[in-house]
Design a protein around this motif. Structure first.
Motif, PDB file in Angstrom:
ATOM      1  N   ASN A 132      46.667  19.251 -31.065  1.00 38.50           N
ATOM      2  CA  ASN A 132      46.616  20.641 -31.533  1.00 38.50           C
ATOM      3  C   ASN A 132      47.269  21.508 -30.469  1.00 38.50           C
ATOM      4  OD1 ASN A 132      44.986  23.407 -31.438  1.00 38.50           O
ATOM      5  ND2 ASN A 132      45.122  22.679 -33.534  1.00 38.50           N
ATOM      6  N   SER A 149      41.093   5.530 -23.979  1.00 38.62           N
ATOM      7  CA  SER A 149      41.083   5.924 -25.391  1.00 38.62           C
ATOM      8  C   SER A 149      39.832   5.379 -26.074  1.00 38.62           C
ATOM      9  CB  SER A 149      42.297   5.336 -26.128  1.00 38.62           C
ATOM     10  OG  SER A 149      43.452   6.036 -25.810  1.00 38.62           O
ATOM     11  N   GLY A 153      37.565   9.186 -31.570  1.00 37.55           N
ATOM     12  CA  GLY A 153      36.803  10.429 -31.599  1.00 37.55           C
ATOM     13  C   GLY A 153      36.825  11.214 -30.291  1.00 37.55           C
ATOM     14  N   LYS A 154      37.364  10.620 -29.236  1.00 46.82           N
ATOM     15  CA  LYS A 154      37.371  11.344 -27.946  1.00 46.82           C
ATOM     16  C   LYS A 154      38.324  12.543 -28.036  1.00 46.82           C
ATOM     17  CE  LYS A 154      36.787   9.301 -23.933  1.00 46.82           C
ATOM     18  NZ  LYS A 154      36.996   8.417 -22.789  1.00 46.82           N
ATOM     19  N   LYS A 155      37.854  13.691 -27.548  1.00 51.14           N
ATOM     20  CA  LYS A 155      38.683  14.899 -27.569  1.00 51.14           C
ATOM     21  C   LYS A 155      38.972  15.326 -26.134  1.00 51.14           C
ATOM     22  CE  LYS A 155      39.090  19.059 -30.305  1.00 51.14           C
ATOM     23  NZ  LYS A 155      38.604  19.799 -31.449  1.00 51.14           N
ATOM     24  N   ILE A 167      39.023  16.823 -39.402  1.00 51.85           N
ATOM     25  CA  ILE A 167      40.359  17.424 -39.328  1.00 51.85           C
ATOM     26  C   ILE A 167      40.925  17.422 -40.745  1.00 51.85           C
ATOM     27  CG2 ILE A 167      42.685  17.209 -38.359  1.00 51.85           C
ATOM     28  CD1 ILE A 167      41.076  15.370 -36.164  1.00 51.85           C
ATOM     29  N   ASN A 188      44.846  20.666 -27.240  1.00 54.61           N
ATOM     30  CA  ASN A 188      43.857  19.589 -27.143  1.00 54.61           C
ATOM     31  C   ASN A 188      44.274  18.388 -27.985  1.00 54.61           C
ATOM     32  OD1 ASN A 188      42.432  19.630 -29.832  1.00 54.61           O
ATOM     33  ND2 ASN A 188      42.131  21.761 -29.195  1.00 54.61           N
ATOM     34  N   LEU A 189      43.750  17.223 -27.581  1.00 60.64           N
ATOM     35  CA  LEU A 189      44.163  15.961 -28.173  1.00 60.64           C
ATOM     36  C   LEU A 189      42.935  15.219 -28.674  1.00 60.64           C
ATOM     37  CD1 LEU A 189      46.840  14.103 -28.169  1.00 60.64           C
ATOM     38  CD2 LEU A 189      45.680  12.885 -26.340  1.00 60.64           C
ATOM     39  N   THR A 190      42.997  14.702 -29.921  1.00 63.98           N
ATOM     40  CA  THR A 190      41.908  13.885 -30.448  1.00 63.98           C
ATOM     41  C   THR A 190      42.411  12.457 -30.641  1.00 63.98           C
ATOM     42  OG1 THR A 190      41.047  15.804 -31.620  1.00 63.98           O
ATOM     43  CG2 THR A 190      40.188  13.671 -32.309  1.00 63.98           C
ATOM     44  N   GLN A 207      40.727  18.171 -23.653  1.00 62.95           N
ATOM     45  CA  GLN A 207      41.309  19.498 -23.472  1.00 62.95           C
ATOM     46  C   GLN A 207      42.411  19.380 -22.425  1.00 62.95           C
ATOM     47  OE1 GLN A 207      39.797  21.940 -25.418  1.00 62.95           O
ATOM     48  NE2 GLN A 207      41.589  23.185 -24.916  1.00 62.95           N
ATOM     49  N   ASN A 263      49.251  21.405 -35.793  1.00 66.61           N
ATOM     50  CA  ASN A 263      48.668  20.074 -35.635  1.00 66.61           C
ATOM     51  C   ASN A 263      49.755  19.018 -35.773  1.00 66.61           C
ATOM     52  OD1 ASN A 263      45.733  20.423 -35.302  1.00 66.61           O
ATOM     53  ND2 ASN A 263      45.957  21.525 -37.231  1.00 66.61           N
ATOM     54  N   TYR A 269      36.512  12.953 -38.182  1.00 60.40           N
ATOM     55  CA  TYR A 269      36.474  13.927 -37.090  1.00 60.40           C
ATOM     56  C   TYR A 269      36.759  15.347 -37.574  1.00 60.40           C
ATOM     57  CZ  TYR A 269      36.174   9.554 -34.723  1.00 60.40           C
ATOM     58  OH  TYR A 269      35.747   8.306 -34.356  1.00 60.40           O
TER      59      TYR A 269
END
Ligand SMILES: [Zn+2]
Ligand SMILES: [Zn+2]
Length: 301
Positions: A25, A293, A296-298, A48, A2-4, A300, A30, A46
């Motif tokens: 991740n 973009s 804070g967008k995550k 992390i 997943n990408l933040t 999957q 990470n 966020y």
């Protein structure tokens, strides 16, 4: 995987918006991809943990992509990090970091491994049991790399009922999932294909920032599950993209199309724009599966 999104903007950050940085991740590792000014605040916002970052990839020596790096290197030391941190960056950035460490007499209490990137063609720069990172050259005003990060082929899945039916001892189950034939309790060789099925599909992500469009780029990002491509400019400002070696919405959409990627994430927006809906509209004319973009967008993968 997943990408933040930590930052969505180009060179000039705005209130509440940051220059380009992403956190990937993958298989419990990470990877921080580019390191904008204020990245520590974004990571904390966020939730992390700074100590959880294993690898940092820096695409090029423009400040919007590395101004947060020295601060991060220093803070994790003050937080008593003890595990190794690996940073891949152009030689120019490496020299800046080394110079700062020297002149500030910074004492790091962890192993900082600075790896210089100077490849002029596609090159594997990191590999472990779970994934591979490849750097590839982009077309920008300074030496710049894109990155492709791919999970390795996953193990096959055991069909327990079949394994019991074929009288296979459980000590051999591990071998079967690694696509190896085994002997059963009667001494017969059992083909792993009879007692396993295909494992989960391996995922891949590619990052292209900053760059002008060029045909070969599609080969580097071919068929990835998620492609990040910068769209600094809308199509009406194509002349600015050409003169600064950046991409427009149409460039990113054409790249996604030509590379047959599954999903496209766009970002690195010029500070001259406030309404980003036109970015989506322009890309969707050519490539439909696109996301914007936003801090804070995550996603999957
Ligand atoms: Zn930039
Ligand atoms: Zn740049």
């Amino acid at each position: 995987m997943n990408l933040t999104v930590l930052g969505s903007q180009g060179a000039i950050p705005k209130l509440g918006k940051y220059s380009t940085s992403l956190l990937l991740n993958i298989s419990n590792s990470n990877i921080l991809i580019d390191c904008c000014e204020g990245v520590q605040h974004q990571l904390r916002k966020y939730k992390i943990k700074l100590s959880k970052i294993d690898i940092i990839l820096i695409s090029h020596a423009h400040g919007d992509h590395y101004f947060g790096l020295i601060g991060l290197i220093s803070t994790v030391s003050l937080l008593k990090r003890d595990k190794k941190l690996i940073v891949f960056c152009p030689t120019s950035v490496l020299k800046i970091i080394q110079s700062h460490i020297k002149h500030s007499k910074m004492r790091l209490n962890y192993d900082l491994e600075l790896k210089s990137l100077n490849n002029q063609s596609e090159k594997i720069i990191f590999e472990d049991f779970n994934f591979i990172i490849t750097a590839f050259p982009l077309k920008h005003s300074v030496y710049t790399n894109g990155f492709r990060i791919e999970e390795k082929k996953k193990r096959r899945k055991l069909l327990l009922n079949k394994a019991i039916e074929f009288k296979i001892d459980k000590v051999y189950f591990n071998k079967l999932t690694k696509s190896e034939n085994v002997l059963n309790q009667d001494g017969e060789e059992i083909d792993y294909l009879k007692v396993t099925t295909e494992g989960p599909k391996s995922k891949s992500f590619a990052y292209c920032s900053d760059t002008a469009y060029f045909d070969k780029l599609a080969d580097y990002i071919k068929c990835v599950d998620l492609l990040y491509c910068e769209t600094t400019f809308l199509e009406k400002d194509k002349d600015k993209a050409l003169s600064t070696l950046h991409s427009t919405t149409t460039d990113a959409a054409n790249l996604a199309n030509k590379g047959a990627v599954k999903q496209l994430l766009i970002g690195h927006f010029s500070s001259r724009y406030d309404d980003y809906s036109n970015f989506l509209k322009e890309v969707k004319v050519i490539f439909d599966n696109v996301i914007l973009s936003e801090e804070g967008k995550k996603i999957q993968v």
